[in-house]
Design a protein around this motif. Structure first.
Motif, PDB file in Angstrom:
ATOM      1  N   LEU A 216       0.820  -1.217   0.000  1.00 24.80           N
ATOM      2  CA  LEU A 216       0.000   0.000   0.000  1.00 24.80           C
ATOM      3  C   LEU A 216       0.853   1.265   0.000  1.00 24.80           C
ATOM      4  O   LEU A 216       0.442   2.288  -0.560  1.00 24.80           O
ATOM      5  CB  LEU A 216      -0.931   0.007   1.217  1.00 24.80           C
ATOM      6  N   LEU A 217       2.020   1.211   0.627  1.00 28.59           N
ATOM      7  CA  LEU A 217       2.860   2.405   0.712  1.00 28.59           C
ATOM      8  C   LEU A 217       3.268   2.938  -0.670  1.00 28.59           C
ATOM      9  O   LEU A 217       2.967   4.094  -0.995  1.00 28.59           O
ATOM     10  CB  LEU A 217       4.094   2.114   1.566  1.00 28.59           C
ATOM     11  N   PRO A 218       3.945   2.147  -1.507  1.00 25.71           N
ATOM     12  CA  PRO A 218       4.297   2.676  -2.825  1.00 25.71           C
ATOM     13  C   PRO A 218       3.091   2.958  -3.710  1.00 25.71           C
ATOM     14  O   PRO A 218       3.129   3.876  -4.535  1.00 25.71           O
ATOM     15  CB  PRO A 218       5.183   1.578  -3.423  1.00 25.71           C
TER      16      PRO A 218
ATOM     17  N   VAL B  38       9.645   4.788  -0.015  1.00 27.17           N
ATOM     18  CA  VAL B  38      10.035   3.383  -0.089  1.00 27.17           C
ATOM     19  C   VAL B  38      11.367   3.152   0.619  1.00 27.17           C
ATOM     20  O   VAL B  38      11.526   2.205   1.397  1.00 27.17           O
ATOM     21  CB  VAL B  38      10.105   2.917  -1.555  1.00 27.17           C
ATOM     22  N   LEU B  39      12.342   4.018   0.357  1.00 25.45           N
ATOM     23  CA  LEU B  39      13.645   3.845   1.000  1.00 25.45           C
ATOM     24  C   LEU B  39      13.547   3.997   2.512  1.00 25.45           C
ATOM     25  O   LEU B  39      14.200   3.267   3.266  1.00 25.45           O
ATOM     26  CB  LEU B  39      14.652   4.851   0.428  1.00 25.45           C
ATOM     27  N   ALA B  40      12.709   4.938   2.972  1.00 28.30           N
ATOM     28  CA  ALA B  40      12.519   5.102   4.418  1.00 28.30           C
ATOM     29  C   ALA B  40      11.872   3.856   5.022  1.00 28.30           C
ATOM     30  O   ALA B  40      12.266   3.397   6.108  1.00 28.30           O
ATOM     31  CB  ALA B  40      11.658   6.335   4.692  1.00 28.30           C
ATOM     32  N   ALA B  41      10.883   3.314   4.317  1.00 26.13           N
ATOM     33  CA  ALA B  41      10.217   2.099   4.818  1.00 26.13           C
ATOM     34  C   ALA B  41      11.179   0.922   4.835  1.00 26.13           C
ATOM     35  O   ALA B  41      11.149   0.092   5.765  1.00 26.13           O
ATOM     36  CB  ALA B  41       9.008   1.778   3.946  1.00 26.13           C
ATOM     37  N   LEU B  42      12.072   0.828   3.852  1.00 27.84           N
ATOM     38  CA  LEU B  42      13.038  -0.256   3.816  1.00 27.84           C
ATOM     39  C   LEU B  42      14.057  -0.136   4.938  1.00 27.84           C
ATOM     40  O   LEU B  42      14.579  -1.144   5.424  1.00 27.84           O
ATOM     41  CB  LEU B  42      13.743  -0.293   2.457  1.00 27.84           C
ATOM     42  N   VAL B  43      14.350   1.088   5.346  1.00 21.46           N
ATOM     43  CA  VAL B  43      15.219   1.277   6.516  1.00 21.46           C
ATOM     44  C   VAL B  43      14.554   0.674   7.752  1.00 21.46           C
ATOM     45  O   VAL B  43      15.180  -0.033   8.549  1.00 21.46           O
ATOM     46  CB  VAL B  43      15.520   2.774   6.741  1.00 21.46           C
ATOM     47  N   VAL B  44      13.263   0.932   7.903  1.00 20.41           N
ATOM     48  CA  VAL B  44      12.531   0.431   9.071  1.00 20.41           C
ATOM     49  C   VAL B  44      12.452  -1.098   9.048  1.00 20.41           C
ATOM     50  O   VAL B  44      12.770  -1.768  10.045  1.00 20.41           O
ATOM     51  CB  VAL B  44      11.111   1.026   9.124  1.00 20.41           C
ATOM     52  N   THR B  45      12.034  -1.674   7.919  1.00 22.82           N
ATOM     53  CA  THR B  45      11.900  -3.134   7.858  1.00 22.82           C
ATOM     54  C   THR B  45      13.261  -3.818   7.968  1.00 22.82           C
ATOM     55  O   THR B  45      13.374  -4.887   8.578  1.00 22.82           O
ATOM     56  CB  THR B  45      11.205  -3.577   6.563  1.00 22.82           C
TER      57      THR B  45
END
Length: 236
Positions: free
Chosen positions: A165-167, A187-194
């Protein structure tokens, strides 16, 4: 014989919960990367909001269903194996109880107990619930907490959907001039979190995990955007 400690009694449950949490994080990560790759690739070819939404939604649905189906099949196979192992153990307990008692004694000895204490413990465990004792000690299975393929399928479906849903929202909600930038940054920020969470759950090196996670996502978006831009330029 002393009762099991809190950690011994609940260690399997805690480990199971951590595995489910790790799987959920990885499922969300897959949803982020795969859907981002799709929408960024389409954005390289067109700025039409309808086309971006359609492509992103199709990717979300296809990915989440694929994850759910794959997880269901995988966990169903594991469940069948667990049931078969329990059935075999039950037959062995019925046909050769003395041999199974000796086997349980040896398994407890391997865990650090003396022969005498191991024998006493094996006898008490067998008297209380022989199948449960062998399942837990010999097979590492809790007969009352077998894997559930439906739970696994729904967990994979939901985690992938949340990540996807994010992208999808990032590419369709902002103005056209900001869509790509907002999507890439989000997306890059979310990948940092995951990446940070999955590294923490797996006791892995956080910096390496972040580099792999963010780097992989960035490369995926760059490649799909380049392919989309090339196809858009050629009019295919």
């Amino acid at each position: 014989m002393t009762e099991p400690t809190h950690d011994e009694a609940h260690g399997g449950t805690l480990g199971s919960r951590l595995n489910w949490l790790r799987a959920a994080v990885l499922g969300a990560n897959d949803g982020i990367v795969s859907t981002a790759g799709i929408v960024v690739g389409v954005a390289g070819a067109t700025s039409d909001r309808s086309a971006l939404f359609t492509a992103g939604l199709a990717g979300l649905l296809a990915g989440s269903m694929s994850m759910a189906a794959g997880e269901y099949v995988s966990v169903s196979t594991q469940l069948d194996s667990e049931k078969a192992a329990l059935a075999m153990e039950k037959r062995e307990l019925r046909d050769r109880p003395e041999a199974e008692l000796e086997e349980l004694t040896e398994l407890l000895r391997e865990r650090g107990l003396t022969r005498k204490v191991a024998r006493e413990a094996a006898e008490q465990l067998t008297e209380r619930d022989a199948l449960r004792a062998h399942a837990r000690v010999e097979l590492g299975i809790d007969p009352d907490d077998l894997t559930n393929p439906w739970h696994a399928a729904w967990a994979s479906f939901l985690s992938f959907t949340v990540g996807a849903l994010l992208p999808l929202l990032a590419i369709v909600l902002p103005p056209s001039d900001w869509r790509l930038l907002v999507t890439v940054v989000s997306v890059l920020a979310a990948l940092v979190v995951t990446g940070w969470v999955s590294a923490g759950l797996g006791a892995a090196d956080v910096r390496r995990a972040l580099l792999r996670n963010v780097g992989g996502g960035a490369v995926a978006m760059a490649v799909t955007y380049a392919a989309g831009a090339l196809l858009g330029a050629t009019g295919i």
